[in-house]
Write an enzyme that holds these catalytic residues in place. Structure first.
Site, mmCIF file in Angstrom:
data_model
loop_
_atom_site.group_PDB
_atom_site.id
_atom_site.type_symbol
_atom_site.label_atom_id
_atom_site.label_comp_id
_atom_site.label_asym_id
_atom_site.label_seq_id
_atom_site.Cartn_x
_atom_site.Cartn_y
_atom_site.Cartn_z
ATOM 1 N N GLY A 37 31.480 50.146 36.474
ATOM 2 C CA GLY A 37 30.732 49.027 37.052
ATOM 3 C C GLY A 37 30.656 49.201 38.557
ATOM 4 O O GLY A 37 30.595 50.330 39.059
ATOM 5 N N VAL A 87 32.934 48.743 40.985
ATOM 6 C CA VAL A 87 34.046 49.499 41.581
ATOM 7 C C VAL A 87 34.110 50.905 40.984
ATOM 8 O O VAL A 87 34.232 51.900 41.708
ATOM 9 C CB VAL A 87 35.397 48.775 41.350
ATOM 10 C CG1 VAL A 87 36.542 49.586 41.943
ATOM 11 C CG2 VAL A 87 35.380 47.380 41.949
ATOM 12 N N LYS A 118 43.227 29.532 44.092
ATOM 13 C CA LYS A 118 42.111 29.889 43.214
ATOM 14 C C LYS A 118 41.511 28.594 42.693
ATOM 15 O O LYS A 118 42.200 27.560 42.655
ATOM 16 C CB LYS A 118 42.645 30.725 42.034
ATOM 17 C CG LYS A 118 41.617 31.555 41.338
ATOM 18 C CD LYS A 118 41.564 32.966 41.872
ATOM 19 C CE LYS A 118 40.475 33.762 41.195
ATOM 20 N NZ LYS A 118 40.339 35.108 41.725
ATOM 21 N N GLY A 149 35.291 51.932 32.578
ATOM 22 C CA GLY A 149 34.493 50.916 33.268
ATOM 23 C C GLY A 149 33.803 51.476 34.494
ATOM 24 O O GLY A 149 34.427 51.661 35.541
HETATM 25 P P1 NAD Z 1 31.846 45.102 36.882
HETATM 26 O O1 NAD Z 1 31.545 43.962 35.981
HETATM 27 O O2 NAD Z 1 30.793 45.532 37.858
HETATM 28 O O3 NAD Z 1 32.231 46.393 36.028
HETATM 29 C C1 NAD Z 1 33.007 46.369 34.883
HETATM 30 C C2 NAD Z 1 32.484 47.490 33.993
HETATM 31 O O4 NAD Z 1 33.348 47.575 32.862
HETATM 32 C C3 NAD Z 1 31.062 47.227 33.454
HETATM 33 O O5 NAD Z 1 30.265 48.379 33.649
HETATM 34 C C4 NAD Z 1 31.293 46.939 31.979
HETATM 35 O O6 NAD Z 1 30.198 47.360 31.161
HETATM 36 C C5 NAD Z 1 32.537 47.760 31.716
HETATM 37 N N1 NAD Z 1 33.304 47.347 30.541
HETATM 38 C C6 NAD Z 1 33.545 46.100 30.074
HETATM 39 N N2 NAD Z 1 34.292 46.156 28.956
HETATM 40 C C7 NAD Z 1 34.536 47.476 28.725
HETATM 41 C C8 NAD Z 1 35.248 48.181 27.732
HETATM 42 N N3 NAD Z 1 35.846 47.540 26.724
HETATM 43 N N4 NAD Z 1 35.320 49.525 27.807
HETATM 44 C C9 NAD Z 1 34.694 50.189 28.822
HETATM 45 N N5 NAD Z 1 34.002 49.576 29.788
HETATM 46 C C10 NAD Z 1 33.915 48.233 29.734
HETATM 47 O O7 NAD Z 1 33.206 44.743 37.609
HETATM 48 P P2 NAD Z 1 33.805 45.383 38.936
HETATM 49 O O8 NAD Z 1 33.464 44.507 40.081
HETATM 50 O O9 NAD Z 1 33.499 46.830 38.986
HETATM 51 O O10 NAD Z 1 35.373 45.167 38.673
HETATM 52 C C11 NAD Z 1 36.073 46.001 37.778
HETATM 53 C C12 NAD Z 1 37.488 45.456 37.600
HETATM 54 O O11 NAD Z 1 38.143 45.441 38.868
HETATM 55 C C13 NAD Z 1 37.553 44.013 37.088
HETATM 56 O O12 NAD Z 1 38.683 43.881 36.280
HETATM 57 C C14 NAD Z 1 37.720 43.193 38.358
HETATM 58 O O13 NAD Z 1 38.394 41.970 38.098
HETATM 59 C C15 NAD Z 1 38.580 44.134 39.195
HETATM 60 N N6 NAD Z 1 38.431 43.923 40.635
HETATM 61 C C16 NAD Z 1 37.221 44.048 41.229
HETATM 62 C C17 NAD Z 1 37.089 43.870 42.608
HETATM 63 C C18 NAD Z 1 35.760 44.031 43.308
HETATM 64 O O14 NAD Z 1 35.745 44.145 44.547
HETATM 65 N N7 NAD Z 1 34.645 44.089 42.609
HETATM 66 C C19 NAD Z 1 38.224 43.557 43.374
HETATM 67 C C20 NAD Z 1 39.480 43.452 42.736
HETATM 68 C C21 NAD Z 1 39.560 43.634 41.363
#
Ligand code: NAD
Length: 366
Positions: free
Chosen positions: A194, A196, A92, A192
């Protein structure tokens, strides 16, 4: 010329201490005054292959915080790759500073040259604070970068693959607990919505699950409610819901003493990284409560699987097929944890370490 006095201690315990603790192979400090670049590349383990892990761009409060973060994250990548059956090691990078002020083509290209100097031992990708655009600048100086846009031959947004892997982990947990992996009629609370979380809502809706959602972004909630009949819940209330499955898809450390005490679900399976605030304490607490916990670094590995496919010649179907294997691995881990009477996160770590040991032994005999 710098004069080194005879009794100067060259090894700085503040770097070798964490390296020793986390068992890292190599840590590289990169600096370029002209562009303001200050970065740390941590290569944890390359037994299985080159270390792959994203570059985080973050305004850390201290260099020590940055160092600990990159050490912890790179070790996590070793386990994620190992348990997913990928021929990748763990690494990383972090760039220290405010991305809004520091980002420039020059900074990323300079960083790309540092990566190039490692000759493929480290492959970077996007992470918190970096975008596919930034990866394109890095790509101008080195080929050891993945996570490029589809039009540039990359795999594009990995979140549909991540969501599919989480869905597989959820179904495997249901199979283990209820005897059937159908989620039809099951109640699922997602924190969340977002990138995913939204794909997960789509899959669960298609499967016939009843979905509850919470987010700090109202627009995402309204979209999930209007398109997929999801029921919107006020932030913290999500932990108290009497549902079958809780899916943390927002931030880490969400499973702590307070929240675990409140949970009424029988399965926790979500995408967020480092969900357990304290791995052993809270892993055991969940186990003692009789809740099935699908290990985060296993079921959210779809993103890594997607970029791995890019490294070997991108193919979305192959990536999805590999993400589907998360189902079998989750089942295997839940059974192993039960047999050995250990928490599931621990079982997943032991399984990853076992693969690392086997391949290390194999390589030493070649
Ligand atoms: P993202 O930023 O698109 O979505 C995160 C969502 O969580 C957002 O809509 C945000 O408003 C919401 N959020 C933040 N704080 C919050 C809270 N206190 N209560 C409720 N909602 C809240 O991120 P993502 O890409 O969807 O990833 C989500 C999680 O999965 C992260 O922890 C990320 O590290 C992990 N992850 C993502 C991937 C990927 O392919 N995108 C891969 C592995 C792990």
């Amino acid at each position: 010329m710098i004069e080194i006095k005879e009794n100067t201690v060259l090894h700085d315990a503040r770097i070798f201490g964490p390296m020793n603790e986390f068992e890292h192979e190599q840590v590289m400090l990169c600096q370029d005054k002209a562009t303001g670049l200050k970065a740390i590349i941590a290569i944890h383990n390359t037994i299985l292959g080159p270390g792959l892990g994203g570059t985080r761009f973050f305004n850390y409060t201290s260099e020590n915080d940055a160092l600990r973060d990159v050490m912890r994250l790179s070790r996590g990548m070793t386990y994620k790759a190992a348990i997913s059956g990928l021929n990748l090691g763990g690494a990383k990078a972090v760039i220290i500073g405010d991305p809004n002020q520091l980002k420039s083509e020059g900074l990323f290209r300079r960083f790309g040259r540092f990566i190039e100097n490692l000759n493929g031992k480290y492959i970077t990708a996007e992470d918190v604070g970096t975008t596919t655009r930034d990866m394109e600048y890095i790509r101008m100086e080195t080929k050891h970068v993945v996570g490029l846009p589809e039009i540039k031959g990359g795999g594009g947004d990995p979140s549909p693959v991540t969501a599919y892997g989480v869905f597989m982990g959820m179904k495997a947990s249901a199979k283990y607990l209820y005897g059937s992996d159908s989620l039809n009629g099951k109640t699922v609370a997602i924190q969340g919505i977002g990138k995913v979380g939204f794909h997960l809502v789509e899959r669960l809706h298609a499967e016939g699950a009843k979905i509850y959602v919470s987010d700090i972004n109202d627009a995402s909630l309204q979209k999930a409610a209007s398109q997929y009949n999801a029921i919107v819940v006020d932030g913290q209330d999500l932990f108290d819901l009497d549902v079958d499955i809780f899916a943390p898809c927002a931030m880490g450390a969400v499973l702590n003493t307070d929240t675990i005490n409140r949970l009424k679900c029988s399965i926790v399976a979500g995408a967020a990284n480092n969900q357990l605030e304290n791995e052993d304490e809270h892993g055991n607490m969940i186990k003692d409560k009789g809740i099935i916990y699908a290990p985060d670094f296993l079921i959210n590995a779809g993103g890594l699987i997607n970029v791995y496919s890019e490294h070997t010649g991108y193919n979305r179907e192959i990536a999805m097929g590999q993400a589907e294997n998360i189902y079998d691995t989750t089942l295997e881990i839940l059974k192993m944890a039960n047999r050995q009477d250990i928490h599931t996160q621990k079982a997943a770590i032991l399984m990853a370490e076992n693969r690392l040991r086997q391949i290390k032994n194999l390589k030493s005999t070649l």
